[in-house]
Design a protein around this motif. Structure first.
Motif, PDB file in Angstrom:
ATOM      1  N   HIS A 274       0.826  -1.198   0.000  1.00 56.91           N
ATOM      2  CA  HIS A 274       0.000   0.000   0.000  1.00 56.91           C
ATOM      3  C   HIS A 274       0.866   1.255   0.000  1.00 56.91           C
ATOM      4  O   HIS A 274       0.394   2.332   0.385  1.00 56.91           O
ATOM      5  N   SER A 275       2.106   1.120  -0.451  1.00 58.01           N
ATOM      6  CA  SER A 275       2.997   2.266  -0.641  1.00 58.01           C
ATOM      7  C   SER A 275       3.453   2.307  -2.097  1.00 58.01           C
ATOM      8  O   SER A 275       3.824   1.265  -2.667  1.00 58.01           O
ATOM      9  N   PRO A 276       3.435   3.476  -2.738  1.00 58.64           N
ATOM     10  CA  PRO A 276       3.920   3.562  -4.130  1.00 58.64           C
ATOM     11  C   PRO A 276       5.394   3.196  -4.263  1.00 58.64           C
ATOM     12  O   PRO A 276       5.844   2.865  -5.366  1.00 58.64           O
ATOM     13  N   LEU A 277       6.144   3.239  -3.151  1.00 60.61           N
ATOM     14  CA  LEU A 277       7.543   2.808  -3.203  1.00 60.61           C
ATOM     15  C   LEU A 277       7.640   1.316  -3.488  1.00 60.61           C
ATOM     16  O   LEU A 277       8.703   0.821  -3.866  1.00 60.61           O
ATOM     17  N   TYR A 278       6.531   0.590  -3.295  1.00 59.58           N
ATOM     18  CA  TYR A 278       6.477  -0.836  -3.623  1.00 59.58           C
ATOM     19  C   TYR A 278       5.434  -1.119  -4.704  1.00 59.58           C
ATOM     20  O   TYR A 278       4.977  -2.255  -4.858  1.00 59.58           O
ATOM     21  N   GLY A 279       5.041  -0.058  -5.456  1.00 55.61           N
ATOM     22  CA  GLY A 279       4.184  -0.266  -6.616  1.00 55.61           C
ATOM     23  C   GLY A 279       2.713   0.036  -6.439  1.00 55.61           C
ATOM     24  O   GLY A 279       1.917  -0.221  -7.356  1.00 55.61           O
ATOM     25  N   TYR A 280       2.280   0.582  -5.296  1.00 55.02           N
ATOM     26  CA  TYR A 280       0.854   0.876  -5.088  1.00 55.02           C
ATOM     27  C   TYR A 280       0.451   2.071  -5.942  1.00 55.02           C
ATOM     28  O   TYR A 280       1.191   3.055  -6.056  1.00 55.02           O
ATOM     29  N   PRO A 281      -0.734   2.031  -6.569  1.00 54.78           N
ATOM     30  CA  PRO A 281      -1.123   3.114  -7.489  1.00 54.78           C
ATOM     31  C   PRO A 281      -1.485   4.434  -6.804  1.00 54.78           C
ATOM     32  O   PRO A 281      -1.411   5.489  -7.438  1.00 54.78           O
ATOM     33  N   LEU A 282      -1.890   4.401  -5.525  1.00 54.05           N
ATOM     34  CA  LEU A 282      -2.263   5.637  -4.832  1.00 54.05           C
ATOM     35  C   LEU A 282      -1.052   6.213  -4.099  1.00 54.05           C
ATOM     36  O   LEU A 282      -0.228   5.468  -3.548  1.00 54.05           O
ATOM     37  N   ASN A 283      -0.979   7.535  -4.057  1.00 54.20           N
ATOM     38  CA  ASN A 283       0.191   8.205  -3.471  1.00 54.20           C
ATOM     39  C   ASN A 283       0.023   8.323  -1.958  1.00 54.20           C
ATOM     40  O   ASN A 283      -0.254   9.390  -1.417  1.00 54.20           O
ATOM     41  N   THR A 284       0.234   7.221  -1.259  1.00 55.69           N
ATOM     42  CA  THR A 284       0.043   7.168   0.194  1.00 55.69           C
ATOM     43  C   THR A 284       1.289   7.563   0.982  1.00 55.69           C
ATOM     44  O   THR A 284       1.191   7.814   2.190  1.00 55.69           O
ATOM     45  N   THR A 285       2.456   7.612   0.322  1.00 60.51           N
ATOM     46  CA  THR A 285       3.705   7.938   1.044  1.00 60.51           C
ATOM     47  C   THR A 285       4.485   9.025   0.301  1.00 60.51           C
ATOM     48  O   THR A 285       5.633   8.815  -0.109  1.00 60.51           O
ATOM     49  N   PRO A 286       3.904  10.207   0.129  1.00 65.92           N
ATOM     50  CA  PRO A 286       4.581  11.256  -0.653  1.00 65.92           C
ATOM     51  C   PRO A 286       5.880  11.754  -0.017  1.00 65.92           C
ATOM     52  O   PRO A 286       6.839  12.056  -0.729  1.00 65.92           O
ATOM     53  N   HIS A 287       5.924  11.852   1.311  1.00 68.46           N
ATOM     54  CA  HIS A 287       7.132  12.358   1.964  1.00 68.46           C
ATOM     55  C   HIS A 287       8.290  11.385   1.804  1.00 68.46           C
ATOM     56  O   HIS A 287       9.427  11.803   1.510  1.00 68.46           O
ATOM     57  N   MET A 288       8.017  10.094   1.977  1.00 66.28           N
ATOM     58  CA  MET A 288       9.085   9.109   1.798  1.00 66.28           C
ATOM     59  C   MET A 288       9.539   9.058   0.343  1.00 66.28           C
ATOM     60  O   MET A 288      10.738   8.908   0.061  1.00 66.28           O
ATOM     61  N   ALA A 289       8.603   9.182  -0.573  1.00 68.99           N
ATOM     62  CA  ALA A 289       8.968   9.191  -1.991  1.00 68.99           C
ATOM     63  C   ALA A 289       9.859  10.385  -2.302  1.00 68.99           C
ATOM     64  O   ALA A 289      10.825  10.280  -3.074  1.00 68.99           O
ATOM     65  N   SER A 290       9.552  11.532  -1.680  1.00 68.39           N
ATOM     66  CA  SER A 290      10.368  12.735  -1.884  1.00 68.39           C
ATOM     67  C   SER A 290      11.772  12.538  -1.332  1.00 68.39           C
ATOM     68  O   SER A 290      12.766  12.925  -1.977  1.00 68.39           O
ATOM     69  N   GLU A 291      11.872  11.933  -0.139  1.00 66.18           N
ATOM     70  CA  GLU A 291      13.190  11.684   0.451  1.00 66.18           C
ATOM     71  C   GLU A 291      13.991  10.687  -0.395  1.00 66.18           C
ATOM     72  O   GLU A 291      15.210  10.826  -0.542  1.00 66.18           O
ATOM     73  N   ALA A 292      13.303   9.706  -0.952  1.00 62.97           N
ATOM     74  CA  ALA A 292      13.987   8.727  -1.816  1.00 62.97           C
ATOM     75  C   ALA A 292      14.494   9.407  -3.083  1.00 62.97           C
ATOM     76  O   ALA A 292      15.603   9.108  -3.565  1.00 62.97           O
ATOM     77  N   ALA A 293      13.698  10.321  -3.623  1.00 59.39           N
ATOM     78  CA  ALA A 293      14.100  11.040  -4.836  1.00 59.39           C
ATOM     79  C   ALA A 293      15.320  11.914  -4.584  1.00 59.39           C
ATOM     80  O   ALA A 293      16.112  12.166  -5.507  1.00 59.39           O
ATOM     81  N   CYS A 294      15.498  12.367  -3.343  1.00 63.23           N
ATOM     82  CA  CYS A 294      16.660  13.195  -2.977  1.00 63.23           C
ATOM     83  C   CYS A 294      17.835  12.340  -2.506  1.00 63.23           C
ATOM     84  O   CYS A 294      18.823  12.883  -1.959  1.00 63.23           O
ATOM     85  N   ASN A 295      17.724  11.031  -2.652  1.00 61.61           N
ATOM     86  CA  ASN A 295      18.779  10.087  -2.240  1.00 61.61           C
ATOM     87  C   ASN A 295      19.061  10.142  -0.738  1.00 61.61           C
ATOM     88  O   ASN A 295      20.197   9.912  -0.302  1.00 61.61           O
ATOM     89  N   ASN A 296      18.014  10.430   0.035  1.00 59.57           N
ATOM     90  CA  ASN A 296      18.159  10.415   1.495  1.00 59.57           C
ATOM     91  C   ASN A 296      17.497   9.192   2.120  1.00 59.57           C
ATOM     92  O   ASN A 296      17.559   9.026   3.347  1.00 59.57           O
ATOM     93  N   LEU A 297      16.863   8.365   1.319  1.00 62.00           N
ATOM     94  CA  LEU A 297      16.114   7.229   1.843  1.00 62.00           C
ATOM     95  C   LEU A 297      16.346   6.004   0.970  1.00 62.00           C
ATOM     96  O   LEU A 297      16.287   6.084  -0.263  1.00 62.00           O
ATOM     97  N   ILE A 298      16.603   4.876   1.628  1.00 61.88           N
ATOM     98  CA  ILE A 298      16.826   3.603   0.938  1.00 61.88           C
ATOM     99  C   ILE A 298      15.634   2.692   1.205  1.00 61.88           C
ATOM    100  O   ILE A 298      15.209   2.528   2.354  1.00 61.88           O
ATOM    101  N   THR A 299      15.089   2.106   0.164  1.00 65.57           N
ATOM    102  CA  THR A 299      13.979   1.160   0.276  1.00 65.57           C
ATOM    103  C   THR A 299      14.512  -0.263   0.183  1.00 65.57           C
ATOM    104  O   THR A 299      15.217  -0.604  -0.778  1.00 65.57           O
ATOM    105  N   PHE A 300      14.185  -1.080   1.178  1.00 62.52           N
ATOM    106  CA  PHE A 300      14.614  -2.481   1.180  1.00 62.52           C
ATOM    107  C   PHE A 300      13.452  -3.362   0.712  1.00 62.52           C
ATOM    108  O   PHE A 300      12.301  -3.159   1.101  1.00 62.52           O
ATOM    109  N   ASN A 301      13.754  -4.341  -0.115  1.00 63.62           N
ATOM    110  CA  ASN A 301      12.722  -5.067  -0.856  1.00 63.62           C
ATOM    111  C   ASN A 301      12.367  -6.447  -0.318  1.00 63.62           C
ATOM    112  O   ASN A 301      11.348  -7.015  -0.729  1.00 63.62           O
ATOM    113  N   ASN A 302      13.170  -6.984   0.585  1.00 60.98           N
ATOM    114  CA  ASN A 302      12.930  -8.360   1.030  1.00 60.98           C
ATOM    115  C   ASN A 302      13.075  -8.514   2.543  1.00 60.98           C
ATOM    116  O   ASN A 302      13.766  -9.410   3.029  1.00 60.98           O
TER     117      ASN A 302
END
Length: 594
Positions: A274-302
């Protein structure tokens, strides 16, 4: 021969008479207590019966009623064998006191006598008890509780008067059928008493929790028995955990004067999908997405949780054990103790401390984290209050973290059921409605789509909470690790809400229940000072791991030398050994299926 043949008949007649005498002679007391127990059992079970009218639930009602009749008989039997009038009145009084306490707690705390209530009695000071009574003794809810007890007491007195005036001869005439009926009821009650046989065989807090949640003991005597066993089991585990924490070889004290903040944020019931960082269509985590875009946040997949429910997950996450290695959480120290022993400030800000007071789940975790021996050696400070929403919890953390080593642990309410209660109903947090859920599975109606939308709004608010945490630490040398205690279902791939196992563990179930979001955010100061650690985290993005290996990541980030650090369980280390995790669903362990 005739005399010999009459002996067994005489024996059974005497036996049946002895069995029935407590009911015959204490009939008013028996009837009142039986009414109390059976009404409790029936009313407690009606939602289950009408919600899912299967034979199993009908049998559950019958079982509870017969157990209640057994307790009624036991009280009547004690009153019957006691000849001293004062002692007999004390037996009567004890039953009405139990009624009063149960109704009082139910009215004021929405839970009756149980493990949490007994623990609080044992740990509450006289001044605190006085304050509680001052607040609730004369409340309107308490008055209703007193009225209920008064009705039972009036019924007992009235029946006693009727018996004393007119009933002795009548009771003697019906003694024989009453004796036989009593014997039949007792034999049936013993047959239905298997719940207590099961209870006696349980050996862990989680087993106790699961069974008590399933059986949901309705009457106070059953709950006192279950609570006593729970206190014994949890106390034994907590003592083992305390011993493991006391016996640790203290790590080398932190020598550096440089300030560093390691922040661990434990979310609740966050479905990663339920997060677009993992493919969810609704923008439920805009702040985290912004931090990831600025290379301040790492998303772990497993990343995977070690358990499907909060208390067992948190215990294994905080402990240095490994579920996959078949190690028990209470045989190992928790990492906060190791940090505190190494001269770090360790803060636990827990918004679930007051959640569901009286429930077995709250008791199982709180009896461990807030044990009066363990808590002082593991934590520098705890939050004094809990809040309706997580934002207030974050605002209440106002410690100066500009110097020294600081380990901060936030435990959020997150997207806990009921998700609509987890966020302020302000326009900015009510972005999604049932019309936002663009799905057409046959089990979805507007009410279920609304439930999904509310969950997504709670996820949006959770994202806002994380942005507040990032802002709090952005101007310092800080790293923030966020993950959820476990996953959840909200009508995602089947008509189900919550965590339910039907049959075997499947890959889809593991995706939603055990696979969890895991993010690492770092400040500019941290990225500048520790580029090699940031790179090690980037290299670990796709590695499979369980969150019960968190302590090894933290030991690496803190450069904390301890014998409990295992490089083969640290995803940042080159010696890390990737494997399929093992996790608890309920109290049973399963290998994760991908």
């Amino acid at each position: 021969m005739n005399n010999k043949s009459k002996q067994p008949s005489k024996f059974f007649a005497t036996l049946i008479h002895s069995v029935g005498s407590p009911v015959v002679n204490e009939l008013p007391f028996f009837l009142v207590t039986a009414c109390f127990f059976c009404l409790k059992s029936t009313l407690h079970s009606l939602p289950a019966v009408f919600g899912n009218p299967h034979l199993d639930y009908s049998l559950l009602v019958a079982q509870r009623c017969f157990v209640g009749l057994f307790f009624s008989y036991a009280f009547a039997a004690v009153a019957h064998v006691v000849s001293n009038r004062i002692a007999k009145n004390m037996v009567y009084a004890s039953m009405f006191i139990i009624m009063l306490i149960d109704f009082f707690l139910q009215a004021n705390t929405h839970t009756g006598i149980g493990a949490e209530a007994l623990r609080l009695v044992a740990e509450t000071y006289t001044s605190e008890a006085t304050e509680f009574l001052q607040d609730y003794l004369l409340s309107s809810a308490s008055m209703k509780a007193y009225a209920k007890v008064a009705i039972y007491l009036a019924a007992f007195i009235s029946l006693t008067v009727i018996r004393n005036k007119w009933g002795h001869n009548m009771l003697q005439r019906v003694a024989a059928p009453v004796n036989w009926l009593t014997l039949a009821t007792l034999l049936t009650s013993v047959g239905f008493g298997e719940c207590f046989v099961v209870l006696a065989q349980l050996s862990t807090t989680e087993q106790m929790m699961s069974y008590c949640e399933y059986y949901n003991f309705p009457d106070p005597v059953s709950r006192i028995i279950a609570a006593t066993k729970t206190l014994y089991v949890s106390g034994k585990e907590t003592q083992q955990a305390i011993n493991a924490n006391i016996a640790i070889k203290p790590p080398t004290p932190r020598q550096s004067n440089d300030s560093i903040n390691i922040v661990v944020v434990i979310g609740e019931s966050f479905i990663k999908w339920h997060s677009p960082l993992y493919g969810y269509p609704l923008n439920t985590t805009p702040h985290m997405a912004s931090e990831a875009a600025c290379n301040n946040l790492i998303t772990f997949n497993n990343a995977y949780s070690p358990a499907s429910q909060t208390s067992l997950a948190i215990k294994n996450i905080l402990s240095c054990n490994s579920v996959s290695n078949d190690e028990k959480w209470f045989d190992h120290p928790i990492f906060p103790t190791l940090f505190k022993q190494s001269n770090w400030n360790v803060y636990l800000w827990d918004n679930q401390r007051g959640y569901g007071q009286g429930s077995m789940w709250t008791f199982a975790l709180n009896s461990f984290l807030y044990d009066k021996e363990l808590n002082p050696i593991a934590f520098t400070e705890n939050n004094p209050d809990c809040y309706a929403h997580d934002g207030e919890l974050i605002d209440s953390f106002n410690f100066d973290v500009s110097s020294g080593g600081n380990l901060v642990i936030f435990h959020l309410n997150g997207q806990h059921h009921n998700a609509s209660e987890r966020f302020p109903h302000e326009k900015r947090f009510m972005r999604f409605t049932c019309d936002s859920i663009n799905r057409n599975e046959q089990w979805l109606d507007r009410s279920k789509k609304t439930a999904i939308a509310q969950y997504d709004n709670a996820t949006l608010y959770n994202d806002y909470i994380l942005s507040q945490i990032y802002n709090k630490f952005k101007d310092s040398n800080s790293i923030v690790i966020y993950f959820s205690d476990h996953g959840e279902e909200i009508y995602d791939y089947r008509d189900n809400r919550g965590r339910k196992l039907d049959g075997d563990i499947t890959p889809t179930l593991c995706r939603y229940i055990f696979e969890v979001p895991f993010f690492v955010w770092y400040s500019h100061g941290y990225k500048t000072k520790y580029p090699h650690k940031v790179q090690a985290l980037l290299n670990a993005q796709d590695k499979t791991f369980s969150t019960d290996e968190l302590c090894h990541i933290l030991f690496n980030l803190a450069n904390l030398p301890t014998e409990h650090y295992k490089p083969e369980r640290d995803i940042m280390h080159n010696d890390y050994k990737e494997r399929i995790p093992v996790a608890y669903f309920g109290e049973k362990k399963h290998k994760i299926v991908k």
